[in-house]
Design an enzyme around this catalytic site. Structure first.
Site, PDB file in Angstrom:
ATOM      1  N   ASP A  71       0.806  -1.218   0.000  1.00  0.00           N
ATOM      2  CA  ASP A  71       0.000   0.000   0.000  1.00  0.00           C
ATOM      3  C   ASP A  71       0.843   1.274   0.000  1.00  0.00           C
ATOM      4  O   ASP A  71       2.055   1.237   0.209  1.00  0.00           O
ATOM      5  CB  ASP A  71      -0.972  -0.002   1.196  1.00  0.00           C
ATOM      6  CG  ASP A  71      -0.308  -0.476   2.489  1.00  0.00           C
ATOM      7  OD1 ASP A  71       0.931  -0.437   2.585  1.00  0.00           O
ATOM      8  OD2 ASP A  71      -1.034  -0.894   3.408  1.00  0.00           O
ATOM      9  N   ASN A 140      -7.391  -2.583  14.282  1.00  0.00           N
ATOM     10  CA  ASN A 140      -8.816  -2.809  14.003  1.00  0.00           C
ATOM     11  C   ASN A 140      -9.017  -4.022  13.086  1.00  0.00           C
ATOM     12  O   ASN A 140     -10.095  -4.217  12.542  1.00  0.00           O
ATOM     13  CB  ASN A 140      -9.447  -1.558  13.378  1.00  0.00           C
ATOM     14  CG  ASN A 140      -8.857  -1.224  12.018  1.00  0.00           C
ATOM     15  OD1 ASN A 140      -7.863  -1.835  11.592  1.00  0.00           O
ATOM     16  ND2 ASN A 140      -9.443  -0.259  11.338  1.00  0.00           N
ATOM     17  N   HIS A 142      -7.281  -4.615  10.235  1.00  0.00           N
ATOM     18  CA  HIS A 142      -6.980  -4.427   8.813  1.00  0.00           C
ATOM     19  C   HIS A 142      -5.697  -5.162   8.422  1.00  0.00           C
ATOM     20  O   HIS A 142      -4.814  -5.401   9.243  1.00  0.00           O
ATOM     21  CB  HIS A 142      -6.927  -2.941   8.414  1.00  0.00           C
ATOM     22  CG  HIS A 142      -5.735  -2.166   8.883  1.00  0.00           C
ATOM     23  ND1 HIS A 142      -5.848  -0.990   9.586  1.00  0.00           N
ATOM     24  CD2 HIS A 142      -4.405  -2.361   8.739  1.00  0.00           C
ATOM     25  CE1 HIS A 142      -4.642  -0.506   9.840  1.00  0.00           C
ATOM     26  NE2 HIS A 142      -3.748  -1.327   9.341  1.00  0.00           N
ATOM     27  N   GLU A 147      -9.630  -1.945   5.252  1.00  0.00           N
ATOM     28  CA  GLU A 147     -10.274  -1.579   6.506  1.00  0.00           C
ATOM     29  C   GLU A 147     -11.600  -2.318   6.656  1.00  0.00           C
ATOM     30  O   GLU A 147     -12.219  -2.696   5.659  1.00  0.00           O
ATOM     31  CB  GLU A 147     -10.576  -0.071   6.484  1.00  0.00           C
ATOM     32  CG  GLU A 147      -9.334   0.803   6.400  1.00  0.00           C
ATOM     33  CD  GLU A 147      -8.760   1.126   7.764  1.00  0.00           C
ATOM     34  OE1 GLU A 147      -8.683   0.220   8.616  1.00  0.00           O
ATOM     35  OE2 GLU A 147      -8.391   2.288   7.955  1.00  0.00           O
TER      36      GLU A 147
HETATM   37  C1  GLP Z   1      -0.443  -0.230   8.643  1.00  0.00           C
HETATM   38  C2  GLP Z   1      -0.136  -0.853   7.255  1.00  0.00           C
HETATM   39  C3  GLP Z   1      -0.178  -2.314   7.352  1.00  0.00           C
HETATM   40  C4  GLP Z   1       0.573  -2.684   8.622  1.00  0.00           C
HETATM   41  C5  GLP Z   1      -0.297  -2.417   9.801  1.00  0.00           C
HETATM   42  C6  GLP Z   1       0.354  -2.670  11.160  1.00  0.00           C
HETATM   43  O1  GLP Z   1      -1.428   0.693   8.589  1.00  0.00           O
HETATM   44  N1  GLP Z   1      -0.925  -0.389   6.150  1.00  0.00           N
HETATM   45  O2  GLP Z   1       0.391  -2.894   6.199  1.00  0.00           O
HETATM   46  O3  GLP Z   1       0.911  -4.043   8.601  1.00  0.00           O
HETATM   47  O4  GLP Z   1      -0.831  -1.126   9.693  1.00  0.00           O
HETATM   48  O5  GLP Z   1       1.226  -1.651  11.527  1.00  0.00           O
HETATM   49  P1  GLP Z   1       2.238  -1.744  12.720  1.00  0.00           P
HETATM   50  O6  GLP Z   1       3.199  -2.826  12.382  1.00  0.00           O
HETATM   51  O7  GLP Z   1       2.897  -0.409  12.791  1.00  0.00           O
HETATM   52  O8  GLP Z   1       1.459  -2.083  13.949  1.00  0.00           O
END
Ligand code: GLP
Length: 244
Positions: A71, A140, A142, A147
């Site tokens: 993304d 949440n 995702h 989402e």
């Molecule tokens: C982000 C990304 C995801 C990521 C997730 C967890 O928003 N778009 O690809 O894996 O949230 O993030 P974190 O590892 O900082 O908890």
């Protein structure tokens, strides 16, 4: 579903990096990559492990590198320090000394983000789809930026980011959720579920509850990560805190 529970985030990073490197030593399809705090130590370990390989093997990994990130924020140029493109430059491209163009992401500055999402999804398909897909987990539920609610069939597209996700990711934007872009381009669950293998990487006690639900409750659009239960080759690698 395979489950690997390790003592802490450092042990998880070593194991995941070793799996990524093994994949790159016998590449078939492109690697699917993720950003986020969970992945920072993974990429740091990967750079160290690559540095320990004999030079000919390390050169093979570099020369054969092909990856697609999940993304990117809409509106951020690759030069913007908070973009996922810049994050990948700092955490992966520079430490591994990869050639330009090997690590692909959606273009956050595309004039038409919907068209860019279609182009990016088509580029993944044209490369044969994803081989090994690395995934983090949003608080949440995702994955990528899929989402809640997200159906299992959604493909690469432009999405609105939720309040909780913008708060979760505010760290890269001076801790100001309002500074986090409102939209992003993300690979969909369709591309993720089409990967040959999926590695869901989760660390830290704050994700224990959402991880438990994602793995145990019947798959539902309200918890996008729960669709991963349908994948025939899902491995969850977590530390003891996240696995509860
Ligand atoms: C982000 C990304 C995801 C990521 C997730 C967890 O928003 N778009 O690809 O894996 O949230 O993030 P974190 O590892 O900082 O908890």
């Amino acid at each position: 579903m395979g489950r690997v529970v390790l003592a802490d985030a450092a042990a998880v990073a070593e194991r995941v990096a070793a799996l990524l490197l093994a994949d790159r030593l016998r590449p078939s399809r492109p690697l699917g990559l993720a950003t986020g705090r969970t992945m920072e130590p993974v990429y740091a370990c990967l750079a160290r492990q690559l540095g320990r390989l004999e030079p000919a093997l390390a050169a093979m990994v570099r020369d054969g590198w092909c990856s697609f990130n999940l993304d990117e924020y809409v509106g951020l140029a690759a030069q913007d320090a908070a973009s996922f493109a810049a994050t990948m430059e700092r955490q992966l491209v520079e430490p591994l000394r990869l050639a330009p163009g090997r690590v692909q992401l959606p273009d956050g500055r595309a004039v038409d983000p919907d068209a860019e999402a279609r182009r990016y999804g088509a580029a993944v398909a044209a490369a044969g789809g994803i081989g090994l897909q690395l995934l983090g987990l949003g608080l949440n539920g995702h994955v990528g930026f899929n989402e809640p609610p997200s159906e299992a069939s959604v493909a690469c597209r432009c999405v609105e980011l939720s309040g909780p996700t913008r708060r979760q990711n505010a760290g890269a934007f001076g801790d100001d959720p309002d500074a986090v872009p409102r939209r992003a381009i993300t690979l969909g669950l369709a591309e993720i579920l089409s990967a040959r293998r999926v590695l869901l990487v989760v660390t830290g006690g704050e994700k224990a509850a959402i991880l438990r639900r994602a793995l145990r409750q019947p798959p539902t659009p309200e918890l996008p990560a729960s669709w991963l239960q349908l994948h025939p080759a899902l491995t969850v690698i977590a530390d003891a805190a996240a696995m509860g």
